[in-house]
Design a protein around this motif. Structure first.
Motif, PDB file in Angstrom:
ATOM      1  N   GLU A 153     -48.867 -48.960 -38.818  1.00 47.71           N
ATOM      2  CA  GLU A 153     -47.628 -49.176 -39.558  1.00 47.71           C
ATOM      3  C   GLU A 153     -47.711 -48.500 -40.928  1.00 47.71           C
ATOM      4  OE1 GLU A 153     -45.981 -53.232 -39.383  1.00 47.71           O
ATOM      5  OE2 GLU A 153     -47.707 -53.698 -38.103  1.00 47.71           O
ATOM      6  N   VAL A 154     -46.787 -47.567 -41.172  1.00 48.46           N
ATOM      7  CA  VAL A 154     -46.705 -46.872 -42.459  1.00 48.46           C
ATOM      8  C   VAL A 154     -45.266 -46.989 -42.948  1.00 48.46           C
ATOM      9  CG1 VAL A 154     -47.103 -44.715 -43.700  1.00 48.46           C
ATOM     10  CG2 VAL A 154     -48.459 -45.245 -41.655  1.00 48.46           C
ATOM     11  N   TYR A 155     -45.104 -47.378 -44.217  1.00 49.20           N
ATOM     12  CA  TYR A 155     -43.772 -47.637 -44.753  1.00 49.20           C
ATOM     13  C   TYR A 155     -43.505 -46.772 -45.980  1.00 49.20           C
ATOM     14  CZ  TYR A 155     -43.974 -51.836 -41.847  1.00 49.20           C
ATOM     15  OH  TYR A 155     -44.094 -52.706 -40.795  1.00 49.20           O
ATOM     16  N   GLY A 156     -42.268 -46.280 -46.058  1.00 46.81           N
ATOM     17  CA  GLY A 156     -41.796 -45.601 -47.253  1.00 46.81           C
ATOM     18  C   GLY A 156     -40.622 -46.367 -47.827  1.00 46.81           C
ATOM     19  N   PHE A 157     -40.206 -46.005 -49.034  1.00 43.20           N
ATOM     20  CA  PHE A 157     -39.150 -46.730 -49.731  1.00 43.20           C
ATOM     21  C   PHE A 157     -37.927 -45.840 -49.931  1.00 43.20           C
ATOM     22  CE2 PHE A 157     -43.147 -48.689 -50.809  1.00 43.20           C
ATOM     23  CZ  PHE A 157     -42.869 -50.037 -50.695  1.00 43.20           C
ATOM     24  N   ASN A 158     -36.799 -46.484 -50.083  1.00 37.28           N
ATOM     25  CA  ASN A 158     -35.546 -45.768 -50.277  1.00 37.28           C
ATOM     26  C   ASN A 158     -35.434 -45.319 -51.726  1.00 37.28           C
ATOM     27  OD1 ASN A 158     -32.977 -44.734 -50.040  1.00 37.28           O
ATOM     28  ND2 ASN A 158     -31.961 -46.719 -50.154  1.00 37.28           N
ATOM     29  N   THR A 159     -36.178 -44.273 -52.063  1.00 35.93           N
ATOM     30  CA  THR A 159     -36.178 -43.752 -53.422  1.00 35.93           C
ATOM     31  C   THR A 159     -36.555 -42.283 -53.390  1.00 35.93           C
ATOM     32  OG1 THR A 159     -37.032 -44.123 -55.663  1.00 35.93           O
ATOM     33  CG2 THR A 159     -38.604 -44.309 -53.861  1.00 35.93           C
ATOM     34  N   SER A 160     -36.396 -41.613 -54.520  1.00 41.45           N
ATOM     35  CA  SER A 160     -36.760 -40.204 -54.602  1.00 41.45           C
ATOM     36  C   SER A 160     -38.263 -40.066 -54.803  1.00 41.45           C
ATOM     37  CB  SER A 160     -36.014 -39.532 -55.762  1.00 41.45           C
ATOM     38  OG  SER A 160     -34.620 -39.616 -55.569  1.00 41.45           O
ATOM     39  N   TYR A 161     -38.878 -39.190 -54.038  1.00 40.04           N
ATOM     40  CA  TYR A 161     -40.305 -38.936 -54.150  1.00 40.04           C
ATOM     41  C   TYR A 161     -40.539 -37.561 -54.758  1.00 40.04           C
ATOM     42  CZ  TYR A 161     -41.476 -42.885 -51.115  1.00 40.04           C
ATOM     43  OH  TYR A 161     -41.636 -44.136 -50.589  1.00 40.04           O
ATOM     44  N   GLY A 162     -41.344 -37.527 -55.822  1.00 40.11           N
ATOM     45  CA  GLY A 162     -41.874 -36.259 -56.300  1.00 40.11           C
ATOM     46  C   GLY A 162     -43.257 -36.159 -55.701  1.00 40.11           C
ATOM     47  N   THR A 163     -44.241 -36.549 -56.460  1.00 35.20           N
ATOM     48  CA  THR A 163     -45.550 -36.791 -55.881  1.00 35.20           C
ATOM     49  C   THR A 163     -45.589 -38.238 -55.399  1.00 35.20           C
ATOM     50  OG1 THR A 163     -46.415 -37.397 -58.051  1.00 35.20           O
ATOM     51  CG2 THR A 163     -46.669 -35.110 -57.374  1.00 35.20           C
ATOM     52  N   LEU A 166     -37.218 -51.263 -47.093  1.00 36.57           N
ATOM     53  CA  LEU A 166     -38.387 -50.603 -46.535  1.00 36.57           C
ATOM     54  C   LEU A 166     -37.973 -49.801 -45.315  1.00 36.57           C
ATOM     55  CD1 LEU A 166     -41.161 -53.347 -46.669  1.00 36.57           C
ATOM     56  CD2 LEU A 166     -41.230 -51.142 -47.799  1.00 36.57           C
ATOM     57  N   ASN A 167     -38.448 -48.590 -45.219  1.00 35.77           N
ATOM     58  CA  ASN A 167     -38.146 -47.724 -44.084  1.00 35.77           C
ATOM     59  C   ASN A 167     -39.431 -47.328 -43.389  1.00 35.77           C
ATOM     60  OD1 ASN A 167     -35.331 -47.576 -44.730  1.00 35.77           O
ATOM     61  ND2 ASN A 167     -35.863 -46.148 -46.370  1.00 35.77           N
ATOM     62  N   ASP A 168     -39.384 -47.182 -42.060  1.00 30.55           N
ATOM     63  CA  ASP A 168     -40.533 -46.629 -41.351  1.00 30.55           C
ATOM     64  C   ASP A 168     -40.758 -45.213 -41.830  1.00 30.55           C
ATOM     65  OD1 ASP A 168     -40.913 -48.888 -39.912  1.00 30.55           O
ATOM     66  OD2 ASP A 168     -39.678 -48.256 -38.218  1.00 30.55           O
ATOM     67  N   PHE A 169     -41.993 -44.852 -42.022  1.00 36.24           N
ATOM     68  CA  PHE A 169     -42.361 -43.525 -42.515  1.00 36.24           C
ATOM     69  C   PHE A 169     -43.178 -42.847 -41.429  1.00 36.24           C
ATOM     70  CE2 PHE A 169     -45.270 -40.633 -44.668  1.00 36.24           C
ATOM     71  CZ  PHE A 169     -44.416 -39.930 -45.494  1.00 36.24           C
ATOM     72  N   ASN A 170     -42.767 -41.650 -41.040  1.00 34.23           N
ATOM     73  CA  ASN A 170     -43.429 -40.958 -39.945  1.00 34.23           C
ATOM     74  C   ASN A 170     -44.269 -39.811 -40.463  1.00 34.23           C
ATOM     75  OD1 ASN A 170     -42.146 -42.537 -37.906  1.00 34.23           O
ATOM     76  ND2 ASN A 170     -40.269 -41.375 -38.284  1.00 34.23           N
ATOM     77  N   PRO A 171     -45.585 -40.004 -40.651  1.00 30.84           N
ATOM     78  CA  PRO A 171     -46.442 -38.930 -41.135  1.00 30.84           C
ATOM     79  C   PRO A 171     -46.653 -37.874 -40.064  1.00 30.84           C
ATOM     80  CG  PRO A 171     -47.770 -40.843 -40.587  1.00 30.84           C
ATOM     81  CD  PRO A 171     -46.334 -41.248 -40.408  1.00 30.84           C
ATOM     82  N   THR A 172     -46.884 -36.663 -40.486  1.00 34.21           N
ATOM     83  CA  THR A 172     -47.152 -35.574 -39.558  1.00 34.21           C
ATOM     84  C   THR A 172     -48.640 -35.440 -39.345  1.00 34.21           C
ATOM     85  OG1 THR A 172     -47.369 -33.917 -41.292  1.00 34.21           O
ATOM     86  CG2 THR A 172     -45.143 -34.387 -40.535  1.00 34.21           C
ATOM     87  N   ASP A 173     -49.011 -34.545 -38.466  1.00 26.98           N
ATOM     88  CA  ASP A 173     -50.432 -34.351 -38.167  1.00 26.98           C
ATOM     89  C   ASP A 173     -51.210 -33.831 -39.358  1.00 26.98           C
ATOM     90  OD1 ASP A 173     -50.052 -35.215 -35.615  1.00 26.98           O
ATOM     91  OD2 ASP A 173     -49.797 -33.206 -34.761  1.00 26.98           O
ATOM     92  N   SER A 174     -50.494 -33.337 -40.390  1.00 24.81           N
ATOM     93  CA  SER A 174     -51.197 -32.789 -41.552  1.00 24.81           C
ATOM     94  C   SER A 174     -51.721 -33.885 -42.470  1.00 24.81           C
ATOM     95  CB  SER A 174     -50.267 -31.864 -42.348  1.00 24.81           C
ATOM     96  OG  SER A 174     -49.169 -32.595 -42.851  1.00 24.81           O
ATOM     97  N   PHE A 175     -51.293 -35.155 -42.228  1.00 25.72           N
ATOM     98  CA  PHE A 175     -51.738 -36.253 -43.074  1.00 25.72           C
ATOM     99  C   PHE A 175     -53.085 -36.791 -42.604  1.00 25.72           C
ATOM    100  CE2 PHE A 175     -47.351 -36.174 -44.262  1.00 25.72           C
ATOM    101  CZ  PHE A 175     -47.300 -36.714 -45.530  1.00 25.72           C
TER     102      PHE A 175
END
Length: 464
Positions: A36-46, A2-11
């Motif tokens: 707290e927002v988390y992303g995963f170590n994988t390829s994202y399309g949508t 699990l990685n910390d995910f940093n959303p931008t102001d556009s989210f």
């Protein structure tokens, strides 16, 4: 991972949590970014945003905990009593497979400088350089090395590469598609990121996951093992430990000629169906997660729930569509069933919402009670006499037979039922009713305003 995910102001992340008209999750404003927002170590399309909130319903002024997970598209979410499992597919592309083979063929021939550069690339954190970008840079190093070869050496390398790709395809078949499973623990309101694991193949829906006694069972499908032949798909059941470590697997439980249509897990057994029309079920014994075994097949039309390890409660259309058939079946011997008790409800054209909505079927072994909706038509005798009926029917049930407990009349089809303590709650589109589980007497009911005002076209009560 699990990685910390940093959303931008556009989210603009949802859901917002509102109390008394005020957004209590992030104060005023039209954006709500959870802590707290988390992303995963994988390829994202949508991608999909999954928000998990913990709310203490006994303390509405208490702290609301919230975490958001960014998942690749077509992911699945499975809830057990104490855990939440998030899954997504991870693919090995043809470029990855080719780079893996090239690495096996050429790495030992590279200079120390090139080996050090590959090591340095692999050590870079993924949030700085993705796995995809790492592969591009490593492939550039190998391509540069190949470009320095003579034309004859290049031709020989290409022949060896093609030969090795065919040879290694069977080795890498299990890695072409994997399902990654992340476990999130729910403990006294806390949302805790736990372990993760992998199984071969893809998982079609949340119905293909099942937790029992801290063991997670996963039904997955993948291509057959022979890369050069058309072997169809292989359906496996894999057991993962509390830490999501591999424990055991039963491979190709349906045979290459069949694909999985649905899976149902009850206690220590799995029942697998290959098509909507086929009533045959493959029975899998899950009692020993280190040795998952196929027990055999049984013919089981209609909807079913397990009463105990050796018997099932089954609801189906009676022969010739002459009513609804409720059965208690002995299934202790896979491949054979024995009727222990049977009730025929209604006459021709009778039906039940259960066949389209399994949530409307309520069974509690602790309460020894079974409740489900039924529409009885054209009855000549039996429970309904010669009267049509639309509502819920309740039975007392034990290990040997059913006995009628009573009827609950409803203005519309019941969508779901459940109980709290000794009160039975039933939802229809227009009414929420509460009845005593002891004698089914009415306690109270809530009717939607649209019905009170004489307008039945708008239904306000929905259950999920």
């Amino acid at each position: 991972e699990l990685n910390d995910f940093n959303p931008t102001d556009s989210f603009s992340l949802l859901p917002n949590i509102v109390k008394d008209g005020e957004n209590i999750n992030c104060g005023s404003g039209d954006k709500c970014l959870p802590m707290e927002v988390y992303g995963f170590n994988t390829s994202y399309g949508t991608h999909d945003f999954v928000s998990i909130a913990s709310v203490d319903i006994k303390d509405i002024d208490g702290v609301i905990r919230n975490k958001v997970y960014v998942l690749p598209e077509l992911s699945n979410i499975y809830f057990s009593i104490n855990n939440i499992y998030l899954t997504y597919s991870k693919y090995l592309s043809s470029e990855e497979l080719e780079l893996e083979v090239i690495n096996n063929l050429l790495y030992n021939d590279l200079s120390d400088l090139h080996k050090d550069r590959i090591a340095a690339i692999n050590e870079i954190d993924n949030f700085i350089l993705s796995e995809h970008d790492k592969r591009i840079k490593i492939r550039f190093i190998f391509d540069y090395y190949i470009s320095l070869m003579t034309s004859g050496a290049q031709d020989n390398f290409q022949k060896n590469l093609n030969k090795e790709l065919v040879k290694q395809s069977n080795v890498f078949i299990d890695s072409i598609e994997k399902t990654v499973v992340h476990k999130i623990k729910c403990d006294k309101g806390d949302i805790i990121n736990q372990s993760f694991g992998e199984v071969g193949g893809y998982v079609s829906s949340q119905g293909s996951l099942y937790e029992n006694k801290n063991i997670l069972f996963v039904v997955s499908s993948k291509p057959g093992n022979d890369y050069e032949k058309e072997n169809g798909f292989q359906t496996n059941i894999t057991a993962l430990s509390k830490e999501l470590k591999f424990m055991g697997v039963s491979e190709d439980v349906l045979g290459a000629e069949h694909n999985l249509y649905s899976a149902n897990f009850i206690q220590d057994r799995a029942y697998l169906k290959i098509s909507k029309e086929d009533s045959n079920l493959i029975v899998i014994d899950l009692a020993d997660p280190n040795k998952i075994t196929k027990m055999g097949e049984i013919n089981l039309p209609g909807y079913y729930q397990q009463y105990d390890k050796s018997s099932l409660i089954v609801l189906d259309q009676a022969d010739g569509n002459n009513g609804i058939k409720l059965s208690l079946l002995d299934v202790s011997t896979a491949g054979a069933t024995k009727e222990l008790s049977v009730q025929i409800l209604g006459g021709p054209d009778s039906s039940s919402v259960v066949f389209d909505n399994s949530k409307s079927f309520l069974f509690s072994k602790n309460k020894s009670v079974l409740v489900f909706p039924v529409i009885s038509k054209n009855a000549r005798k039996g429970i309904f006499g010669n009267q049509d009926f639309n509502g819920a029917i309740a039975f007392n049930v034990n290990a040997h037979d059913f006995s009628l407990k009573g009827l609950i009349d409803y203005p519309k089809n019941i969508n779901s039922s459940w109980y709290i303590d000794d009160t039975l709650y039933s939802f229809s589109d227009v009414e929420l009713g509460a009845n005593s589980l002891r004698d089914l007497s009415s306690i109270n009911k809530l009717v939607t305003p649209s019905v009170v005002n004489g307008n039945n076209s708008e239904y306000l009560i929905k259950s999920y």
